[in-house]
Design a protein around this motif. Structure first.
Motif, PDB file in Angstrom:
ATOM      1  N   THR A  54     -11.193   4.451 -34.733  1.00 19.64           N
ATOM      2  CA  THR A  54     -12.798   4.774 -34.995  1.00 19.64           C
ATOM      3  C   THR A  54     -12.742   6.582 -33.765  1.00 19.64           C
ATOM      4  OG1 THR A  54     -13.041   3.826 -33.018  1.00 19.64           O
ATOM      5  CG2 THR A  54     -13.704   3.282 -34.937  1.00 19.64           C
ATOM      6  N   THR A  55     -13.659   7.166 -33.107  1.00 15.92           N
ATOM      7  CA  THR A  55     -13.659   7.966 -32.111  1.00 15.92           C
ATOM      8  C   THR A  55     -13.028   7.924 -31.305  1.00 15.92           C
ATOM      9  OG1 THR A  55     -16.078   7.947 -31.464  1.00 15.92           O
ATOM     10  CG2 THR A  55     -15.770   9.446 -33.655  1.00 15.92           C
TER      11      THR A  55
ATOM     12  N   LEU B  82     -10.381   3.086 -40.929  1.00 21.82           N
ATOM     13  CA  LEU B  82     -12.066   3.261 -41.815  1.00 21.82           C
ATOM     14  C   LEU B  82     -11.379   3.670 -43.591  1.00 21.82           C
ATOM     15  CD1 LEU B  82     -14.282   4.969 -39.465  1.00 21.82           C
ATOM     16  CD2 LEU B  82     -14.098   2.526 -40.028  1.00 21.82           C
ATOM     17  N   PRO B  83     -11.999   2.278 -44.170  1.00 21.95           N
ATOM     18  CA  PRO B  83     -11.299   2.515 -45.914  1.00 21.95           C
ATOM     19  C   PRO B  83     -12.218   3.219 -46.633  1.00 21.95           C
ATOM     20  CG  PRO B  83     -13.286   1.086 -45.622  1.00 21.95           C
ATOM     21  CD  PRO B  83     -12.765   1.426 -44.488  1.00 21.95           C
ATOM     22  N   TYR B  84     -12.709   5.219 -45.808  1.00 23.41           N
ATOM     23  CA  TYR B  84     -13.031   5.799 -46.674  1.00 23.41           C
ATOM     24  C   TYR B  84     -12.814   7.575 -45.978  1.00 23.41           C
ATOM     25  CZ  TYR B  84     -15.998   4.872 -42.883  1.00 23.41           C
ATOM     26  OH  TYR B  84     -16.441   4.907 -41.255  1.00 23.41           O
ATOM     27  N   ASN B  85     -12.579   8.008 -47.100  1.00 22.44           N
ATOM     28  CA  ASN B  85     -12.623   9.753 -46.665  1.00 22.44           C
ATOM     29  C   ASN B  85     -13.023   9.922 -45.456  1.00 22.44           C
ATOM     30  OD1 ASN B  85     -10.853   9.918 -49.188  1.00 22.44           O
ATOM     31  ND2 ASN B  85     -12.774  10.082 -49.896  1.00 22.44           N
ATOM     32  N   LYS B  86     -11.888  11.107 -45.077  1.00 19.34           N
ATOM     33  CA  LYS B  86     -12.924  12.256 -43.722  1.00 19.34           C
ATOM     34  C   LYS B  86     -13.370  12.531 -44.001  1.00 19.34           C
ATOM     35  CE  LYS B  86     -10.863  15.592 -40.612  1.00 19.34           C
ATOM     36  NZ  LYS B  86      -9.297  16.703 -40.462  1.00 19.34           N
TER      37      LYS B  86
ATOM     38  N   LYS C 141     -24.456  -2.661 -37.745  1.00 19.17           N
ATOM     39  CA  LYS C 141     -26.275  -2.128 -37.447  1.00 19.17           C
ATOM     40  C   LYS C 141     -25.458  -0.351 -36.687  1.00 19.17           C
ATOM     41  CE  LYS C 141     -28.413  -5.088 -39.182  1.00 19.17           C
ATOM     42  NZ  LYS C 141     -28.641  -5.258 -40.726  1.00 19.17           N
ATOM     43  N   LYS C 142     -24.210  -0.902 -36.865  1.00 18.31           N
ATOM     44  CA  LYS C 142     -23.820   0.985 -36.219  1.00 18.31           C
ATOM     45  C   LYS C 142     -22.736   1.215 -37.935  1.00 18.31           C
ATOM     46  CE  LYS C 142     -21.747   1.539 -32.182  1.00 18.31           C
ATOM     47  NZ  LYS C 142     -20.856   1.364 -31.111  1.00 18.31           N
ATOM     48  N   SER C 143     -23.059   3.248 -36.946  1.00 19.89           N
ATOM     49  CA  SER C 143     -22.563   4.024 -38.404  1.00 19.89           C
ATOM     50  C   SER C 143     -20.914   4.381 -37.858  1.00 19.89           C
ATOM     51  CB  SER C 143     -23.162   5.036 -38.280  1.00 19.89           C
ATOM     52  OG  SER C 143     -24.546   4.489 -38.991  1.00 19.89           O
ATOM     53  N   TYR C 144     -20.026   4.628 -38.203  1.00 20.14           N
ATOM     54  CA  TYR C 144     -18.759   5.354 -38.210  1.00 20.14           C
ATOM     55  C   TYR C 144     -18.350   6.643 -38.922  1.00 20.14           C
ATOM     56  CZ  TYR C 144     -18.583   0.899 -35.350  1.00 20.14           C
ATOM     57  OH  TYR C 144     -19.347  -0.213 -34.481  1.00 20.14           O
ATOM     58  N   LEU C 145     -18.450   7.499 -38.184  1.00 24.97           N
ATOM     59  CA  LEU C 145     -17.646   8.824 -38.850  1.00 24.97           C
ATOM     60  C   LEU C 145     -16.007   8.598 -38.792  1.00 24.97           C
ATOM     61  CD1 LEU C 145     -18.369  11.207 -39.619  1.00 24.97           C
ATOM     62  CD2 LEU C 145     -18.393  11.832 -37.540  1.00 24.97           C
TER      63      LEU C 145
ATOM     64  N   TYR D 175     -20.711   5.909 -42.280  1.00 28.55           N
ATOM     65  CA  TYR D 175     -21.288   4.433 -43.068  1.00 28.55           C
ATOM     66  C   TYR D 175     -21.798   3.669 -41.639  1.00 28.55           C
ATOM     67  CZ  TYR D 175     -19.592   6.899 -47.930  1.00 28.55           C
ATOM     68  OH  TYR D 175     -19.021   7.766 -48.629  1.00 28.55           O
ATOM     69  N   LEU D 176     -22.260   2.842 -42.227  1.00 25.84           N
ATOM     70  CA  LEU D 176     -23.260   2.290 -41.817  1.00 25.84           C
ATOM     71  C   LEU D 176     -22.710   0.512 -41.835  1.00 25.84           C
ATOM     72  CD1 LEU D 176     -25.869   0.771 -39.416  1.00 25.84           C
ATOM     73  CD2 LEU D 176     -27.451   0.469 -42.070  1.00 25.84           C
ATOM     74  N   ILE D 177     -22.567  -0.410 -41.253  1.00 24.45           N
ATOM     75  CA  ILE D 177     -22.639  -1.697 -40.967  1.00 24.45           C
ATOM     76  C   ILE D 177     -23.315  -2.480 -41.316  1.00 24.45           C
ATOM     77  CG2 ILE D 177     -21.033  -3.596 -39.876  1.00 24.45           C
ATOM     78  CD1 ILE D 177     -19.007  -1.069 -40.661  1.00 24.45           C
ATOM     79  N   GLY D 178     -24.004  -2.546 -42.092  1.00 26.94           N
ATOM     80  CA  GLY D 178     -24.769  -3.186 -42.739  1.00 26.94           C
ATOM     81  C   GLY D 178     -24.612  -4.555 -42.199  1.00 26.94           C
ATOM     82  N   GLN D 179     -23.472  -5.944 -42.250  1.00 24.80           N
ATOM     83  CA  GLN D 179     -23.557  -6.398 -41.992  1.00 24.80           C
ATOM     84  C   GLN D 179     -22.401  -6.695 -41.316  1.00 24.80           C
ATOM     85  OE1 GLN D 179     -23.802 -11.998 -43.823  1.00 24.80           O
ATOM     86  NE2 GLN D 179     -23.570 -10.034 -45.059  1.00 24.80           N
TER      87      GLN D 179
END
Length: 277
Positions: free
Chosen positions: A258-259, A121-125, A269-273, A129-133
């Motif tokens: 992912t997890t 995932l292209p962001y910090n631990k 429309k799903k969020s990924y931590l 963030y939500l996949i808007g599209q």
């Protein structure tokens, strides 16, 4: 341009036309010719940081080409790479040729690449963030395998996969919802070892933390997210692609860590931590 050479009883007419096709890319590549030992040799200098497909279209009169197919893959950072050799068939007759050249980053004949590579995932631990599209989204992702991570302007963007930076644009500003505004996008493009590319789009103005030629590790900070170009709001537009002679490039699906225990395709429309570094 018209070049006229006289060799004994022979006049050679060389018509050289350089044309970039609709989907070809403007690149740091030079194609030129030299007349050596009775042959016309066409060379290419590739100053890009990845291989470049040089497409050559010829019209020959009383000449033959050494080309085996319509393009030649020129290695990165290469000078005087032989594209084709043109030789005369009958030296007593008139000789002429025309050629057009166009360029594509990467191998336009690429068929095998790692479709199961586990992108990060292209962001910090700790961020989510939500996949808007998502893939084939109805707003602007029709027939495209792209992901929009809805994130605030200024969010640190991390490389999802190691590679080398082959393109950076972060000088643009402003945004709109018209497709024409895509010409105003800011982005970082990274080339991967299997021949695929990843583009991180809509980065903020003057926010790129890398430059062309930089070797990038997975998880390295490369830019800050923004809302620049063809965009309706702050987000990171991410997609991987392979080059294509007709379309310029074709997006391909990417699996992410992912997890779950196995890399998976992210869903709209799903969020990924992100729980790893």
């Amino acid at each position: 341009m018209l070049y006229v050479y006289t060799m004994k009883n022979q006049i050679l007419f060389f018509f050289l036309f350089f044309q970039i096709s609709l989907f070809a890319q403007k690149r740091d590549v030079q194609v030129y010719r030299e007349f050596v030992d009775g042959k016309t040799i066409v060379y290419a200098d590739n100053s890009e940081f990845c291989p470049v497909s040089v497409v050559i279209r010829t019209e020959l009169v009383n000449m033959k080409s050494s080309l085996k197919k319509a393009f030649v893959l020129v290695p990165a950072q290469t000078k005087k790479f032989v594209v084709t050799e043109l030789t005369v068939i009958d030296k007593t007759k008139k000789v002429s040729f025309k050629y057009q050249s166009s360029f594509f980053l990467g191998d336009i004949d690429l068929r095998k690449y790692d479709i199961n590579f586990p992108y990060e995932l292209p962001y910090n631990k700790g961020e989510e963030y939500l996949i808007g599209q998502g893939y084939n989204g109805t707003v602007s992702h029709q027939n495209e395998f792209a992901l929009d991570f809805a994130m605030p302007v200024g969010t640190e963007i991390l490389a999802s996969r190691e590679g080398i930076v082959v393109d950076v644009q972060d000088q643009n500003s402003g945004n709109c919802m018209k497709k024409e505004c895509a010409e105003n996008n800011n982005f970082v493009v990274i080339y991967h070892e299997d021949g695929t590319f990843a583009e991180y789009t809509h980065i903020d103005t003057n926010s790129a933390l890398v430059k062309k030629g930089d070797l990038i590790n997975t998880g390295q900070k490369i830019a800050l997210s923004g809302n620049v170009g063809w965009s309706s709001g702050p987000h990171l537009h991410f997609f991987t692609f392979v080059p294509d002679i007709e379309k310029g490039r074709i997006s391909v699906k990417s699996k992410f860590k992912t997890t779950s225990n196995k890399p998976e395709f992210l869903e709209e429309k799903k969020s990924y931590l992100k729980e790893y570094e």
